[in-house]
Scaffold this motif. Structure first.
Motif, short mmCIF file in Angstrom:
data_model
loop_
_atom_site.label_atom_id
_atom_site.label_comp_id
_atom_site.label_asym_id
_atom_site.label_seq_id
_atom_site.Cartn_x
_atom_site.Cartn_y
_atom_site.Cartn_z
N ASP A 280 -2.45 6.73 -10.43
CA ASP A 280 -3.59 6.29 -9.65
C ASP A 280 -4.23 7.46 -8.91
O ASP A 280 -5.43 7.48 -8.67
CB ASP A 280 -3.14 5.21 -8.64
N GLY A 281 -3.41 8.45 -8.53
CA GLY A 281 -3.95 9.65 -7.92
C GLY A 281 -4.36 10.68 -8.96
O GLY A 281 -5.40 11.33 -8.83
N LEU A 282 -3.59 10.81 -10.02
CA LEU A 282 -3.85 11.83 -11.03
C LEU A 282 -5.17 11.60 -11.75
O LEU A 282 -5.89 12.54 -12.08
CB LEU A 282 -2.70 11.86 -12.05
N ASN A 283 -5.52 10.33 -12.00
CA ASN A 283 -6.70 10.05 -12.82
C ASN A 283 -8.01 10.41 -12.13
O ASN A 283 -9.06 10.40 -12.77
CB ASN A 283 -6.71 8.57 -13.24
N LEU A 289 -9.76 14.86 -15.37
CA LEU A 289 -11.10 14.72 -15.93
C LEU A 289 -11.39 15.81 -16.95
O LEU A 289 -12.02 15.56 -17.98
CB LEU A 289 -12.13 14.73 -14.80
N ASP A 290 -10.92 17.03 -16.68
CA ASP A 290 -11.09 18.12 -17.65
C ASP A 290 -10.29 17.83 -18.92
O ASP A 290 -10.75 18.11 -20.03
CB ASP A 290 -10.66 19.44 -17.02
N LEU A 291 -9.10 17.25 -18.74
CA LEU A 291 -8.25 16.94 -19.89
C LEU A 291 -8.91 15.94 -20.83
O LEU A 291 -8.77 16.04 -22.06
CB LEU A 291 -6.90 16.39 -19.41
N ILE A 292 -9.65 14.97 -20.28
CA ILE A 292 -10.28 13.95 -21.13
C ILE A 292 -11.73 14.29 -21.45
O ILE A 292 -12.48 13.45 -21.96
CB ILE A 292 -10.19 12.55 -20.48
N ASN A 309 -8.13 6.00 -19.21
CA ASN A 309 -7.26 5.70 -18.08
C ASN A 309 -6.14 4.74 -18.47
O ASN A 309 -5.01 4.86 -17.98
CB ASN A 309 -8.08 5.12 -16.93
N LEU A 310 -6.44 3.78 -19.33
CA LEU A 310 -5.39 2.85 -19.77
C LEU A 310 -4.33 3.58 -20.60
O LEU A 310 -3.13 3.34 -20.44
CB LEU A 310 -6.00 1.70 -20.56
N ILE A 311 -4.78 4.46 -21.48
CA ILE A 311 -3.83 5.25 -22.26
C ILE A 311 -3.03 6.16 -21.34
O ILE A 311 -1.80 6.29 -21.48
CB ILE A 311 -4.57 6.07 -23.33
N GLY A 312 -3.72 6.79 -20.39
CA GLY A 312 -3.03 7.67 -19.44
C GLY A 312 -2.00 6.93 -18.62
O GLY A 312 -0.91 7.45 -18.36
N LEU A 463 2.60 16.29 -3.52
CA LEU A 463 1.79 17.04 -2.56
C LEU A 463 0.59 17.70 -3.25
O LEU A 463 -0.49 17.82 -2.66
CB LEU A 463 2.65 18.09 -1.85
N TRP A 464 0.79 18.14 -4.49
CA TRP A 464 -0.34 18.70 -5.24
C TRP A 464 -1.42 17.65 -5.46
O TRP A 464 -2.62 17.93 -5.35
CB TRP A 464 0.14 19.23 -6.59
N LEU A 465 -1.01 16.40 -5.74
CA LEU A 465 -1.98 15.34 -5.92
C LEU A 465 -2.81 15.12 -4.67
O LEU A 465 -4.02 14.90 -4.73
CB LEU A 465 -1.27 14.01 -6.29
N LEU A 466 -2.15 15.18 -3.50
CA LEU A 466 -2.88 14.98 -2.25
C LEU A 466 -3.90 16.09 -2.02
O LEU A 466 -4.97 15.87 -1.44
CB LEU A 466 -1.91 14.95 -1.07
N ALA A 467 -3.58 17.30 -2.46
CA ALA A 467 -4.43 18.45 -2.18
C ALA A 467 -5.46 18.72 -3.27
O ALA A 467 -6.34 19.56 -3.07
CB ALA A 467 -3.56 19.70 -1.98
N SER A 468 -5.37 18.02 -4.40
CA SER A 468 -6.25 18.34 -5.52
C SER A 468 -7.67 17.82 -5.29
O SER A 468 -7.86 16.76 -4.70
CB SER A 468 -5.69 17.71 -6.80
N PRO A 469 -8.67 18.56 -5.79
CA PRO A 469 -10.06 18.09 -5.69
C PRO A 469 -10.27 16.84 -6.53
O PRO A 469 -9.64 16.68 -7.57
CB PRO A 469 -10.88 19.26 -6.22
N ARG A 470 -11.15 15.98 -6.05
CA ARG A 470 -11.44 14.71 -6.72
C ARG A 470 -12.76 14.79 -7.45
O ARG A 470 -13.72 15.37 -6.99
CB ARG A 470 -11.50 13.58 -5.68
N GLY A 471 -12.79 14.12 -8.60
CA GLY A 471 -14.01 14.08 -9.39
C GLY A 471 -14.93 12.95 -8.99
O GLY A 471 -16.08 12.91 -9.41
#
Length: 472
Positions: A280-283, A289-292, A309-312, A463-471
């Motif tokens: 839910d955070g990674l997507n 977003l770059d991966l897909i 997202n469903l496949i992920g 913690l990386w998920l919390l700090a990562s930029p959102r698309g």
């Protein structure tokens, strides 16, 4: 910065501050709750490494501490004796009536999800706040479960008895499927906060579960109803629990050490809770977003990434279960234990729950700070017709705590602290479970070495998920 409830214009907002608010309050675009991208303003690398180091030190300390020091940590003290009562059935019936009213308002009230009480109650008050309180304090769900009271009334008044047998071979698999379906809606539905759309989901699912409980009896509630099973798992983390008809109090997680081995599908659900929350955070991250193949600066909308997202979601859960099982298997080999992989998987799966709860809090914390204010305003004027039942007067929703470096640091450290504390509690519980089944501290430490490495890595990841930029 203040946001008037009457409309969604942001007063006195710079373009950059407006961008931060868009990240922190995605319901403006009828999406579900999100974390805050404002953490990018801080030196998060320092905090991430410090958090992971704290978990690693906990692992090292447990390997060196005498065995007798850990057991008292998860002991519990008796409190009042509990008796059977009709009170939960009464409160359940009242909550059911309230839910019916929310569904009605969802269909007939304002279409703005930040003004309609239904999406604010379901997504902010129940999914964010209540789930966390359930994990912290214990089984609060028994008081607000919207089916137990109405089912009891139907049986009493209409004389309906269960007329179908729940297939034992299914185990808790229906609950796992229902929970995954819920997460799929949360992640992939183009407008999960649309009041009319959500009213259809909530009303339809209540009716489906009501009929299933009437048909199968309480067994459906305990094995098939996804939210009851999910919330019972989190209740096992709570400080309050019941043993032998007496309420007891202990450190979060004490009940897990007194649980029987989890059933296989229950163990799978525990991993699915963590995997789904993580995805839910990674997507939302630039990395995903770059991966897909999506440009995060030109996000096409949720409807364009439903399949991805469903496949992920499926891949994330499958990968997590596989890695966890691999860590458990390797630990068994190192400790030369005679437990089977299936047995050990079911024994250690509950120790993952503190990580899931810590990340649940961190993931939604900033969103709740804003949406709870909208919920208060909507409670005062549920039909958006100018009423003021709570006497709030001119009510403004503030997001000012996103605007200063000091307040942002407090928010980020609160989120990061929840993730780290969840991992530390998970490490303590896993080691305590290992001591119960492997005897010596040396064998327990050997069995936990791969799992500890997994938890340290997951601390970095969370913690990386919390700090990562959102698309978006």
């Amino acid at each position: 910065m203040m946001i008037p409830h009457a409309n969604l214009r942001i007063k006195s907002a710079t373009p950059f501050a407006s961008f931060l608010i868009a990240l922190a309050v995605p319901n403006l675009a009828q999406a579900h709750a999100s974390e805050g991208g404002f953490v990018l303003l801080l030196p998060t690398d320092v905090y991430i490494f410090s958090g992971a180091a704290s978990v690693a030190l906990t692992v090292l300390l447990l390997a060196l501490l005498p065995e007798r020091l850990l057991s008292p940590m998860f002991s519990s003290v008796p409190m009042s004796r509990t008796r059977g009562s009709l009170a939960p059935l009464i409160t359940s019936t009242l909550v059911c009536l309230f839910l019916f009213w929310l569904v009605h308002v969802g269909r007939t009230g304002p279409r703005d999800p930040l003004a309609n009480p239904l999406p604010l109650t379901i997504w902010s008050l129940w999914w964010i706040a209540f789930v966390f309180l359930q994990g912290m304090f214990g089984n609060l769900w028994r008081w607000i479960n919207p089916w137990t009271g109405p089912v009891a009334l139907a049986r009493k008044i209409l004389g309906i008895k269960p007329f179908m047998s729940f297939p034992s071979k299914l185990g808790h698999s229906p609950a796992v499927m229902i929970f995954l379906l819920f997460v799929a809606v949360l992640l992939a539905d183009p407008a999960p906060a649309d009041p009319a759309r959500l009213a259809g989901y909530v009303g339809g699912y209540w009716l489906f579960s009501f009929l299933a409980i009437l048909a199968f009896g309480p067994r459906w509630l305990h094995r098939g109803e996804g939210f009851t099973v999910f919330l019972r798992l989190y209740a096992s983390l709570g400080v309050f629990g019941r043993i032998g008809g007496r309420l007891r109090l202990g450190l979060n997680g004490w009940q897990i050490l007194r649980m029987r081995k989890a059933a296989p599908w229950m163990a799978v659900l525990m991993l699915v809770i963590l995997g789904s929350g993580s995805f839910d955070g990674l997507n939302e991250t630039f990395w995903w977003l770059d991966l897909i193949g999506i440009n995060p600066l030109e996000y096409p909308g949720r409807s364009a990434v439903i399949a991805q997202n469903l496949i992920g979601l499926g891949v994330a859960n499958g990968l997590l279960i596989s890695v966890f099982a691999g860590a458990v298997w390797l630990g068994l080999r190192l400790a030369k234990a005679d437990l089977s992989l299936g047995t050990a998987f079911c024994l250690f799966a509950p120790t993952i729950l503190p990580i899931a709860l810590g990340y649940h809090f961190a993931h939604y914390f900033t969103s709740f700070l804003v949406d709870a204010q909208y919920a208060l305003a909507a409670a005062s004027d549920p039909m958006a017709n100018g009423a003021d039942y709570l006497g709030l007067g001119t009510f403004y929703v503030t997001t000012g705590f996103f605007n200063t470096h000091d307040s942002v640091r407090v928010l980020w450290l609160t989120q990061a602290g929840a993730v780290v504390l969840g991992h530390i509690l998970a490490v303590l519980l896993a080691h305590a479970v290992a001591l119960q089944h492997f005897g010596s501290n040396r064998r327990a430490a050997l069995s936990q070495a791969p799992l500890a490495m997994f938890m340290i890595f997951y601390t970095f990841f969370g913690l990386w998920l919390l700090a990562s930029p959102r698309g978006f």
